[in-house]
Write an enzyme that holds these catalytic residues in place. Structure first.
Site, PDB file in Angstrom:
ATOM      1  N   TYR A 132       0.859  -1.189   0.000  1.00  0.00           N
ATOM      2  CA  TYR A 132       0.000   0.000   0.000  1.00  0.00           C
ATOM      3  C   TYR A 132       0.889   1.231   0.000  1.00  0.00           C
ATOM      4  O   TYR A 132       1.736   1.397   0.882  1.00  0.00           O
ATOM      5  CB  TYR A 132      -0.919   0.025   1.220  1.00  0.00           C
ATOM      6  N   GLN A 193     -11.089  -0.201   1.016  1.00  0.00           N
ATOM      7  CA  GLN A 193     -11.519  -1.098  -0.060  1.00  0.00           C
ATOM      8  C   GLN A 193     -10.311  -1.757  -0.744  1.00  0.00           C
ATOM      9  O   GLN A 193     -10.377  -2.916  -1.158  1.00  0.00           O
ATOM     10  CB  GLN A 193     -12.381  -0.360  -1.081  1.00  0.00           C
ATOM     11  N   ASN A 216      -3.846   6.089   5.813  1.00  0.00           N
ATOM     12  CA  ASN A 216      -4.565   6.908   6.784  1.00  0.00           C
ATOM     13  C   ASN A 216      -5.251   6.031   7.831  1.00  0.00           C
ATOM     14  O   ASN A 216      -5.039   4.814   7.897  1.00  0.00           O
ATOM     15  CB  ASN A 216      -5.567   7.822   6.074  1.00  0.00           C
ATOM     16  N   SER A 239       3.177   9.868  12.186  1.00  0.00           N
ATOM     17  CA  SER A 239       4.634   9.810  12.208  1.00  0.00           C
ATOM     18  C   SER A 239       5.177  10.696  13.326  1.00  0.00           C
ATOM     19  O   SER A 239       4.540  11.674  13.731  1.00  0.00           O
ATOM     20  CB  SER A 239       5.187  10.259  10.857  1.00  0.00           C
ATOM     21  N   GLN A 261       9.614  16.581  10.170  1.00  0.00           N
ATOM     22  CA  GLN A 261       8.622  15.619  10.659  1.00  0.00           C
ATOM     23  C   GLN A 261       7.231  16.217  10.617  1.00  0.00           C
ATOM     24  O   GLN A 261       6.263  15.574  10.206  1.00  0.00           O
ATOM     25  CB  GLN A 261       8.961  15.212  12.092  1.00  0.00           C
ATOM     26  N   HIS A 264       4.640  16.314   7.435  1.00  0.00           N
ATOM     27  CA  HIS A 264       3.904  15.156   6.917  1.00  0.00           C
ATOM     28  C   HIS A 264       2.408  15.429   6.904  1.00  0.00           C
ATOM     29  O   HIS A 264       1.734  15.268   5.888  1.00  0.00           O
ATOM     30  CB  HIS A 264       4.194  13.919   7.758  1.00  0.00           C
ATOM     31  N   GLU A 329       9.166   6.571  16.984  1.00  0.00           N
ATOM     32  CA  GLU A 329       9.434   6.019  15.653  1.00  0.00           C
ATOM     33  C   GLU A 329      10.835   6.424  15.199  1.00  0.00           C
ATOM     34  O   GLU A 329      11.634   5.592  14.787  1.00  0.00           O
ATOM     35  CB  GLU A 329       8.383   6.540  14.679  1.00  0.00           C
ATOM     36  N   HIS A 330      11.104   7.722  15.244  1.00  0.00           N
ATOM     37  CA  HIS A 330      12.425   8.251  14.878  1.00  0.00           C
ATOM     38  C   HIS A 330      13.039   8.910  16.105  1.00  0.00           C
ATOM     39  O   HIS A 330      12.392   9.728  16.760  1.00  0.00           O
ATOM     40  CB  HIS A 330      12.316   9.312  13.780  1.00  0.00           C
ATOM     41  N   ASP A 363      14.680   8.550   5.777  1.00  0.00           N
ATOM     42  CA  ASP A 363      13.451   8.539   4.983  1.00  0.00           C
ATOM     43  C   ASP A 363      13.712   8.141   3.539  1.00  0.00           C
ATOM     44  O   ASP A 363      12.833   7.559   2.891  1.00  0.00           O
ATOM     45  CB  ASP A 363      12.801   9.930   5.002  1.00  0.00           C
ATOM     46  N   GLU A 417      -0.851 -34.150  29.608  1.00  0.00           N
ATOM     47  CA  GLU A 417      -1.869 -33.310  28.976  1.00  0.00           C
ATOM     48  C   GLU A 417      -3.148 -34.079  28.662  1.00  0.00           C
ATOM     49  O   GLU A 417      -4.111 -33.509  28.147  1.00  0.00           O
ATOM     50  CB  GLU A 417      -1.307 -32.694  27.688  1.00  0.00           C
ATOM     51  N   HIS A 422      -1.251 -39.023  21.270  1.00  0.00           N
ATOM     52  CA  HIS A 422       0.087 -38.462  21.132  1.00  0.00           C
ATOM     53  C   HIS A 422       1.110 -39.377  21.812  1.00  0.00           C
ATOM     54  O   HIS A 422       2.176 -39.668  21.253  1.00  0.00           O
ATOM     55  CB  HIS A 422       0.159 -37.073  21.785  1.00  0.00           C
TER      56      HIS A 422
END
Length: 436
Positions: A132, A193, A216, A239, A261, A264, A329-330, A363, A417, A422
């Site tokens: 994506y 979708q 998103n 981010s 940053q 974005h 994240e960063h 990046d 068990e 088994h």
């Protein structure tokens, strides 16, 4: 503009810090319900549903389904049409990403224990991956490279990419990046979708084994809801960057890194923590001085107003406490000796060491992946890599001596068990007989 200021010595800091770093969204329940309905509709009606949502949400009235797929030839034309310097930059970035991804590939393991049993794992690539790539407010060819190149390095058989094209407008850089990365099929669809179509398949869109790539809130919700049907690498949130500074760096560089940053989107999170109050003042002044020159100044202002802060801490140990609480994240270590801080860092998606290493290098072209855990998920997850597109399959081959050693252990555990078949299956091998 003047940024929000916090101080870890203030009695109200903990409450202020919790509010600043809160990731809960009151709209999430509504988003999840809407996404669930879209997924169910795509499962039931396939291409027809995907086409209806694309016409409505991407404002592509009257578009036919055949027009939603981009041919390999069209991707290559976009690449060939790039200016020479632009193409060289795109290809250089892809080469660096591929080189780093090669170092991440999981190696097979085979060995014999003391009883002659052969144990190990074999490694197989995922057969088909879905990528994506964001569209809409911004299109990111770098994300195409970061997601598709490691998949190609891992040996994925087919890469299927989806990316929205609002009003039918195609981003030539994204098309060119898809050509460089070796994308096999490319559909100009997006949103929940598109995720549903990749997870369940439609008449024209093949079902994939794993879906990766940011989007998103609707895309994130869709990935969360189809997980289990397919694999995902993570559920991406806004981010974020946290800069730890000791006051030895250029405050204008710090301001630009915060801007990088914040631009974005309005939900991006950009914070800087330092024990040096004068340096914080200098960064604040640089932000006010430089922001007017930024083409995306309105977005930067909104992000910094809503989710930005300059934080004074007691010392660098106090700064590391905040790092591990945020699990950013960063993480930029804008200090004279970044190596001295590494042992104290437990949680971060990626670390950028020293004054000459901005997060922007990561990046685009440093090599390690920019698809990183957000929203404190760096506590338990890692950057996307070639290993995310590989599977490990255990291999066990018992010798005659090994079977005699393993059988009684397995029998005792199975009987404990209450799984008597088994136990019988294991016990049958204890005598060392052969079926040959």
């Amino acid at each position: 503009m003047s940024m929000r200021r916090l101080d870890t010595a203030d009695a109200a800091f903990d409450a202020q810090f919790a509010a600043l770093t809160d990731r809960d969204s009151p709209e999430q329940t509504e988003i999840d319900a809407r996404v669930a309905a879209i997924i169910a509709d795509v499962r039931e009606r396939g291409d027809e549903a995907v086409l209806e949502y694309t016409r409505e949400l991407d404002r592509r009235d009257g578009v036919a389904f055949d027009a939603l797929e981009i041919s390999r030839e069209r991707m290559q034309r976009a690449l060939d049409a790039l200016a020479a310097d632009d193409r060289a930059a795109l290809e250089a970035a892809a080469e660096r990403i591929a080189s780093f991804a090669e170092s991440q590939k999981i190696a097979p393991v085979r060995y014999h224990d003391d009883d002659g049993n052969e144990l190990g794992q074999i490694v197989r690539p995922i057969e088909r991956a879905g990528i994506y790539a964001p569209g809409g407010k911004a299109a990111y060819p770098s994300s195409v490279l970061m997601n598709a190149v490691p998949a190609k390095v891992a040996g994925v058989g087919e890469i299927v990419m989806v990316s929205p094209a609002p009003e039918g407008v195609l981003n030539e850089w994204v098309l060119a990046a898809a050509a460089v990365a070796g994308v096999d099929r490319f559909f100009t669809i997006g949103g929940a979708q598109a995720v549903a179509a990749l997870a369940y398949g439609t008449e024209h869109i093949p079902e994939v084994d794993k879906i990766v790539g940011p989007g998103n809130a609707y895309v994130a919700s869709a990935k969360r809801q189809v997980f289990g049907r397919v694999g995902i690498e993570s559920v991406a949130g806004p981010s974020e960057v946290l800069i730890v500074a000791d006051g030895t760096g250029d405050p204008e560089w710090a301001a630009l890194d915060l801007f990088a940053q914040a631009e974005h989107d309005e939900m991006a999170r950009a914070m800087l923590v330092s024990p040096d109050a004068d340096y914080l003042d200098a960064v604040d002044a640089a932000v006010e001085r430089l922001i007017a020159d930024q083409p995306r100044a309105a977005i930067i202002r909104a992000a910094l107003d809503g989710h930005g802060a300059l934080i004074r801490c007691a010392d660098l140990d106090d700064a590391l406490r905040l790092v591990n609480a945020i699990a950013p994240e960063h993480l930029e270590l804008a200090v004279a000796d970044p190596d001295a801080l590494l042992d104290g860092i437990r949680h971060a998606g990626a670390i950028f060491m020293g004054h000459r290493t901005p997060e922007a290098f990561g990046d685009y072209c440093a090599g390690p992946n920019h698809v990183l855990p957000t929203g404190r998920t760096a506590r338990f997850s890692s950057a996307l890599g070639a290993y995310d597109f590989q599977k490990r399959i255990s291999v066990v081959s018992a010798s005659e001596a090994g079977a005699r050693r393993l059988a009684p252990i397995a029998v005792r555990l199975a009987e404990g068990e209450g799984l008597h078949a088994h136990a019988a299956s294991a016990a049958a091998r204890a005598g060392g007989g052969s079926t040959d």
